[in-house]
Design a protein around this motif. Structure first.
Motif, short mmCIF file in Angstrom:
data_model
loop_
_atom_site.label_atom_id
_atom_site.label_comp_id
_atom_site.label_asym_id
_atom_site.label_seq_id
_atom_site.Cartn_x
_atom_site.Cartn_y
_atom_site.Cartn_z
N MET A 146 9.73 6.47 28.17
CA MET A 146 8.84 5.55 27.04
C MET A 146 9.27 4.15 27.42
O MET A 146 9.08 3.35 26.34
N MET A 147 10.10 3.62 28.31
CA MET A 147 10.37 2.36 28.47
C MET A 147 9.62 1.63 29.60
O MET A 147 10.05 0.68 30.04
N GLY A 148 8.82 2.49 30.37
CA GLY A 148 8.03 1.99 31.23
C GLY A 148 8.19 2.90 32.75
O GLY A 148 8.97 3.47 32.82
N ASP A 149 7.24 2.49 33.72
CA ASP A 149 7.40 3.26 34.90
C ASP A 149 8.74 2.96 35.70
O ASP A 149 9.46 4.04 36.26
N ASP A 150 9.36 1.83 35.50
CA ASP A 150 10.50 1.74 36.35
C ASP A 150 11.88 1.50 35.69
O ASP A 150 12.97 0.86 36.05
N VAL A 151 11.89 1.54 34.44
CA VAL A 151 13.08 1.73 33.52
C VAL A 151 13.17 2.87 32.62
O VAL A 151 12.13 3.12 31.97
N PRO A 152 14.18 3.06 32.27
CA PRO A 152 15.60 2.91 32.97
C PRO A 152 15.92 3.87 34.17
O PRO A 152 15.10 4.89 34.22
N PRO A 153 16.85 3.61 34.96
CA PRO A 153 17.09 4.28 36.09
C PRO A 153 18.02 5.73 35.64
O PRO A 153 18.59 5.67 34.67
N ASP A 154 17.75 6.61 36.41
CA ASP A 154 18.45 7.70 36.22
C ASP A 154 20.10 7.54 36.90
O ASP A 154 19.89 6.36 37.77
N GLU A 155 21.07 8.30 36.73
CA GLU A 155 22.26 7.87 37.20
C GLU A 155 23.13 8.87 37.93
O GLU A 155 22.80 9.89 37.51
N LEU A 156 24.10 8.37 38.78
CA LEU A 156 25.05 9.05 39.11
C LEU A 156 26.31 8.61 38.45
O LEU A 156 26.56 7.39 38.81
N ASN A 157 27.23 9.21 37.74
CA ASN A 157 28.38 8.70 36.95
C ASN A 157 29.58 9.65 37.46
O ASN A 157 29.55 10.60 38.11
N HIS A 158 30.71 8.70 37.37
CA HIS A 158 31.91 9.13 37.73
C HIS A 158 32.78 9.06 36.69
O HIS A 158 32.97 8.10 35.96
N ALA A 159 33.37 10.30 36.31
CA ALA A 159 34.46 10.54 35.10
C ALA A 159 35.75 11.05 35.73
O ALA A 159 36.13 11.80 35.58
N TRP A 204 32.02 14.12 39.03
CA TRP A 204 31.10 13.31 39.18
C TRP A 204 29.75 14.02 38.76
O TRP A 204 29.77 15.23 38.75
N PHE A 205 28.75 13.26 38.19
CA PHE A 205 27.46 14.11 37.41
C PHE A 205 26.20 13.30 37.52
O PHE A 205 26.23 11.80 37.58
N THR A 206 25.17 13.73 37.42
CA THR A 206 23.94 13.13 37.43
C THR A 206 23.46 13.24 35.81
O THR A 206 24.15 13.74 35.13
N ASP A 207 22.68 12.17 35.58
CA ASP A 207 22.30 11.89 34.24
C ASP A 207 20.72 11.46 34.23
O ASP A 207 20.55 10.60 35.06
N ASN A 208 19.87 12.09 33.46
CA ASN A 208 18.44 11.63 33.24
C ASN A 208 18.13 10.55 32.32
O ASN A 208 18.58 10.69 31.26
N GLY A 209 17.56 9.51 32.86
CA GLY A 209 17.37 8.34 31.93
C GLY A 209 16.28 8.61 30.76
O GLY A 209 15.46 9.63 30.93
N PRO A 264 29.84 2.17 33.44
CA PRO A 264 28.57 1.83 34.27
C PRO A 264 28.28 2.99 35.17
O PRO A 264 29.31 3.69 35.45
N PRO A 265 27.04 3.26 35.39
CA PRO A 265 27.03 4.29 36.55
C PRO A 265 27.56 4.05 37.87
O PRO A 265 27.62 2.77 38.12
N ALA A 266 27.93 4.82 38.73
CA ALA A 266 28.37 4.69 40.04
C ALA A 266 27.27 4.37 40.94
O ALA A 266 27.59 3.48 41.89
N GLN A 267 26.10 4.94 40.87
CA GLN A 267 24.94 4.65 41.53
C GLN A 267 23.59 4.81 40.74
O GLN A 267 23.74 5.59 39.95
N ARG A 268 22.71 3.78 40.64
CA ARG A 268 21.55 3.78 40.08
C ARG A 268 20.50 4.54 40.71
O ARG A 268 20.44 4.07 41.74
N PHE A 269 19.90 5.48 40.14
CA PHE A 269 18.68 6.13 41.21
C PHE A 269 17.46 5.31 40.34
O PHE A 269 17.47 4.51 39.63
N GLY A 270 16.17 5.97 40.98
CA GLY A 270 14.91 5.61 40.72
C GLY A 270 14.84 6.07 38.86
O GLY A 270 15.28 6.98 38.57
N ALA A 271 13.87 5.38 38.61
CA ALA A 271 13.62 5.89 36.99
C ALA A 271 12.54 7.09 36.98
O ALA A 271 11.61 7.13 37.98
N HIS A 272 13.01 7.95 36.33
CA HIS A 272 12.17 9.04 36.03
C HIS A 272 12.40 10.21 37.32
O HIS A 272 11.33 10.92 37.38
#
Length: 371
Positions: A213-226, A205-210, A259-267
């Protein structure tokens, strides 16, 4: 104003700044679930980033901006001594231990300090393990860990906000402890600065930074499952599982990617993560993932600056929420702390590093009435 008066005011201002710099972080502002408490484990740890736990009472701590690597001798509850292992390195964010040896990752090189647990406070000379990673500093800092398979996992961030440079960029790689046989195990990963393997399934499992420059609330950071090698998680074509990139989506569909296992807040800058394997916290926390959110730098109002938790069952996140917050004053839109990494201690306490306050905190369970 006379020269003497100016010098006096300058001296007072410098003294006040020095006093503020030495002031302990205001951890009393941190809010935790009932029954938990936070204390200062170590202070004055310049740019404290990733952590790795030794077997003989030493905690190893990396930096990014400072270029240093530290060893902190501790008594479980508090730091007792700090030894500087290395200085002047190129963004040495990654530290990992195997068979008593400390591995340190710079941007393009991996080093090994043999038998360091037994040698400290004397520091063994480093041995070069691998020096063929890209030299790009943009997302070039690396979080490293040894997997259950005995290989060393090393991410290679995208050298940009958004671009498509091919392997090994935007990936997670792995190599043997001797630096040989490097291979890509996951693609479409913009910049992960934290990963772990589930204690029961041994799946990654790993985090990923979105992207920015797509706006305040897009795209989300992610928790991913591999759960298997070879998966692609979308970058730069698709973000958050269902958001096509405005520049790199042509000819690709979001359905092609995991797809991400969990979408976090953007930025929110989700960085270090660990599954909780201790026995101190209540049973419901066992095997939950703790995630450090470093906090936004490019949002009109700050977000993140906290520690989250995610309950994982059957390869899915079934519950997700805040565990520790209060590093950010939302009303003033200012933060006094920035969580980076989390580390489970032998007694079951959870350490949290903070590269803004130059400190490491200890979160422990003290119990509540009726439990």
């Amino acid at each position: 104003m006379s020269a003497a008066a100016f010098r006096l005011l300058l001296a007072l201002a410098l003294a006040a700044a020095a006093l503020a710099a030495r002031a302990a972080p205001p951890i009393e502002r941190v809010k935790l679930p009932p029954g938990f408490e936070i204390s200062l484990f170590a202070e004055g740890v310049q740019d404290a980033r990733s952590m790795a736990l030794g077997e003989k009472g030493w905690l190893f701590v990396s930096t990014r901006r400072a270029g240093n690597v530290y060893a902190i001798r501790h008594g479980g509850r508090k730091a007792l001594e700090k030894v500087t292992i290395a200085t002047g390195l190129n963004m040495p964010n990654g530290v990992a231990l195997r068979d008593g040896a400390l591995f340190v990752a710079e941007v393009s090189r991996l080093w090994r300090h043999d038998a360091i647990d037994a040698a400290l406070p004397k520091v063994p000379k480093p041995v070069l393990v691998h020096d063929r990673y890209p030299t790009d500093r943009h997302h070039g800092w690396k979080f490293i860990r040894f997997g259950p398979d005995g290989w060393l996992y090393v991410p290679v961030g995208a050298p940009c906000n958004v671009c498509d440079r091919g392997d090994p960029y935007a990936s997670i790689t792995r190599l043997r402890p001797d630096g040989s046989a490097m291979e890509v195990v996951a693609r479409g990963v913009r910049n992960t600065v934290g990963f772990d393997w589930h204690p029961q399934t041994k799946e990654l499992w790993f985090t990923d930074n979105g992207r920015d420059m797509m706006g305040d609330d897009v795209p989300p950071d992610e928790l991913n499952h591999a759960p298997r090698p070879g998966m692609h998680f979308g970058f730069p074509h698709c973000h958050g599982g269902d958001i096509p990139d405005p520049d790199f989506a042509a000819g690709r569909r979001c359905e092609e990617f995991a797809p991400p296992a969990q979408r976090f807040g953007a930025h929110v800058a989700s960085l270090g993560m660990r599954f909780y394997t201790g026995a101190m916290f209540p049973p419901e926390y066992r095997n939950q993932a703790f995630i450090a959110e470093h906090g936004s730098w490019n949002r009109s109002r700050k977000s993140g600056y906290r520690v989250m938790r995610a309950k994982v069952e059957g390869g899915r996140v079934v519950d997700y929420g805040v565990f520790a917050e209060g590093f950010l004053d939302a009303e003033a839109d200012s933060a006094w702390g920035r969580p980076v990494d989390v580390q489970v201690m032998p007694d079951g306490a959870l350490l949290v590093s903070d590269d803004h306050a130059n400190a490491i905190y200890r979160i422990a369970w003290r119990g509540v009435a009726g439990r």
